[in-house]
Structure formats: structure tokens, C-alpha cells
Design a protein around this motif. Structure first.
Motif, mmCIF file in Angstrom:
data_model
loop_
_atom_site.group_PDB
_atom_site.id
_atom_site.type_symbol
_atom_site.label_atom_id
_atom_site.label_comp_id
_atom_site.label_asym_id
_atom_site.label_seq_id
_atom_site.Cartn_x
_atom_site.Cartn_y
_atom_site.Cartn_z
ATOM 1 N N ARG A 161 0.842 -1.204 0.000
ATOM 2 C CA ARG A 161 0.000 0.000 0.000
ATOM 3 C C ARG A 161 0.881 1.259 0.000
ATOM 4 O O ARG A 161 0.598 2.226 -0.716
ATOM 5 N N ILE A 162 1.934 1.252 0.797
ATOM 6 C CA ILE A 162 2.867 2.379 0.823
ATOM 7 C C ILE A 162 3.516 2.561 -0.548
ATOM 8 O O ILE A 162 3.645 3.691 -1.042
ATOM 9 N N TRP B 84 1.061 4.182 -2.929
ATOM 10 C CA TRP B 84 0.939 5.595 -2.568
ATOM 11 C C TRP B 84 2.133 6.377 -3.118
ATOM 12 O O TRP B 84 2.000 7.441 -3.713
ATOM 13 N N HIS B 85 3.308 5.825 -2.911
ATOM 14 C CA HIS B 85 4.524 6.497 -3.352
ATOM 15 C C HIS B 85 4.555 6.661 -4.867
ATOM 16 O O HIS B 85 4.909 7.740 -5.376
ATOM 17 N N ARG C 155 2.129 6.881 -6.991
ATOM 18 C CA ARG C 155 1.202 7.936 -7.408
ATOM 19 C C ARG C 155 1.797 9.314 -7.126
ATOM 20 O O ARG C 155 1.755 10.213 -7.968
ATOM 21 N N SER C 156 2.357 9.485 -5.932
ATOM 22 C CA SER C 156 2.934 10.772 -5.573
ATOM 23 C C SER C 156 4.113 11.124 -6.483
ATOM 24 O O SER C 156 4.266 12.266 -6.915
ATOM 25 N N SER D 109 2.682 6.943 5.660
ATOM 26 C CA SER D 109 3.039 6.484 4.315
ATOM 27 C C SER D 109 4.503 6.069 4.280
ATOM 28 O O SER D 109 5.080 5.846 3.210
ATOM 29 N N ARG E 137 -6.767 9.804 0.809
ATOM 30 C CA ARG E 137 -6.491 9.670 -0.620
ATOM 31 C C ARG E 137 -6.714 8.232 -1.027
ATOM 32 O O ARG E 137 -6.165 7.323 -0.417
ATOM 33 N N ASN E 138 -7.561 8.061 -2.070
ATOM 34 C CA ASN E 138 -7.813 6.726 -2.619
ATOM 35 C C ASN E 138 -8.228 5.721 -1.547
ATOM 36 O O ASN E 138 -7.760 4.585 -1.509
ATOM 37 N N TRP F 69 -7.564 5.730 1.635
ATOM 38 C CA TRP F 69 -6.582 5.514 2.703
ATOM 39 C C TRP F 69 -6.255 6.851 3.332
ATOM 40 O O TRP F 69 -5.894 7.791 2.629
ATOM 41 N N VAL G 272 -3.718 8.846 5.402
ATOM 42 C CA VAL G 272 -2.352 8.854 5.895
ATOM 43 C C VAL G 272 -2.234 9.900 7.012
ATOM 44 O O VAL G 272 -2.712 11.024 6.873
#
Length: 238
Positions: A23-24, A27-28, A30-31, A198, A225-226, A228, A230
Motif C-alpha cells: 500500500r505504501i 501511494w509512493h 502515485r505521488s 506512508s 487519498r484513494n 486511505w 495517511v
């Protein structure tokens, strides 16, 4: 899981589950894609009374940056000696200098070093801030009343300069920081550390405890976000 302090990046063992680590990672990614796709030559931010210009390949001011910035303003006293570790655009160094501190700001990203110098001059505190390259404490001497550190949250291998603000392979730099921070603190010195869920928050907490530090959360907020949420936290570490 027992915490492990790596001598090398390959020795790092996450404290989170494989599912949470994935999951992290998502997230990363996408960022990171969003950061690369903006394509702006530079960004200008009005932030806590400052004007901060951030070039490409340097971490911009974010919607949660104030959680650390406001803590810097609250903790710094006139005449303090402050170290801003991983200064990025220099924003926290500049905030500390506006309170009358003498600041050493360091980073490994040459674009960040240039940006921090420019932002110090832009906000009329260039005479209070020295900016230099340093890999953690490699070029840092002496002790400080306050050390400010906004480390990369993820433990992946960075692919470019921008990503070095987000990822620290195997948490090498963060691990080294906590192993050696005590020798750079004055007798009553404190640290402000910014981190979030995150990243591997459990590993950070283990590092602080194993190296004899206690930590209190002085600011926190969540960013959904999405599906989740954080959590972002500023720790006052003594």
C-alpha cells in the motif's frame, strides 16, 4: 517484529506487513508520478509569511508542511544554533532564522543547496543561514540547540534527485542520523522530526527508542487519498 538497524541498505527489515508495504509503495508511485508530471520550471509558495521558490527536482511545500513549520516557529529562540538536516528548499531554515537563530542547512541534492541559499536571501535572512552539502552529519561540526529533520518517508531506492526527498534506500540516512544525533545536540538540545504513516513509522519509533530518545507528538493531521487516510506527525524529540 524485532527492529533491525542496518549497516547497509540490504540489511533493512520493515516493521510493517507485506500488505501494508505494498500500500505504501502504491501511494509512493502515485505521488512520484504526479510530482514528475507537473512539469513546472519552478513553483512559488506563500507560506507562513515567507516567499519560497522551489525549482524542479526539489521537494515542494505541501498541504501538511505547516505541521513542521509551525513547530519550528514555536521552538526556536533568538540566539539558538539550529541545524536543518535535509533542508530541501530551505523553508524550515528560513523560518528558524526569522526567529533570530543562527542556522546551518544541509542537503545532498545540489539543486536543494542552491534553492535554500536563494530562499534565504529572498527572505532577507541570508546572513543568518549557512547552506552546504552534507551526507547526514559528514560535513557538520559542533552542537545545536535544535535539529530539524524531515526525512524521506519511504525506504526504496531513489531513481532521480526529486525522489531522494521521498526515498532513503533501506533508511540508511535516517538510521545514521539517529545513531549520531546525540553528539550534535547541546546539553538541553531538542529535535523536531516529521514523519507519516506512508512510511514505516514503527521503524522510526524503534530508532528513536533504541538510541535513547523520547518523543512526543506536537502536531498531527490526516490526508485522505484513494480510500486511505495517511497520518502526518511532528515529533518533539529529547
Amino acid at each position: 517484529m524485532d527492529p533491525v538497524q542496518p549497516e547497509h541498505a540490504s540489511d533493512f527489515m520493515p516493521t510493517v506487513s507485506e500488505e501494508y508495504a505494498e500500500r505504501i509503495r502504491l501511494w509512493h508511485e502515485r505521488s512520484y508520478r504526479e510530482g514528475r508530471s507537473e512539469g513546472k520550471p519552478e513553483q512559488t509558495f506563500s507560506y507562513l509569511g515567507l516567499t519560497i521558490v522551489v525549482p524542479p527536482e526539489v521537494m515542494p511545500v505541501t498541504p501538511v508542511s505547516h505541521l513542521l513549520g509551525e513547530a519550528v516557529l514555536a521552538q526556536v529562540r533568538e540566539g539558538n544554533r539550529v541545524l536543518d538536516m535535509g533542508t530541501g528548499s530551505g523553508v524550515n531554515a528560513v523560518l528558524a532564522a526569522t526567529r533570530g537563530a543562527e542556522v546551518l542547512a544541509v542537503d545532498t541534492n545540489p539543486r536543494a543547496v542552491d534553492a535554500a541559499r536563494a530562499n534565504a536571501a529572498r527572505n532577507s535572512v541570508g546572513d543568518r543561514i549557512e547552506v552546504r552539502y552534507s551526507d547526514v552529519f559528514s560535513e557538520v561540526k559542533g552542537t545545536f540547540d535544535l535539529i530539524v529533520f524531515d526525512p524521506p518517508f519511504r525506504w526504496f531506492r531513489p531513481r532521480d534527485l526529486l525522489e531522494t526527498a521521498m526515498t532513503d534506500e533501506g533508511y540508511r540516512a535516517m538510521t545514521e542520523f539517529f545513531r549520531h544525533a546525540r553528539r550534535h545536540l547541546s546539553p538541553q538540545g531538542k529535535m523536531l522530526i516529521f514523519f507519516g504513516t506512508s512510511g514505516d513509522l514503527g521503524y522510526l519509533k524503534n530508532l528513536m527508542a533504541e538510541n535513547g530518545f523520547s518523543a512526543d507528538v506536537v502536531a498531527s493531521d490526516g490526508l485522505p487519498r484513494n480510500g486511505w487516510k495517511v497520518e502526518f506527525l511532528t515529533f518533539l524529540v529529547t
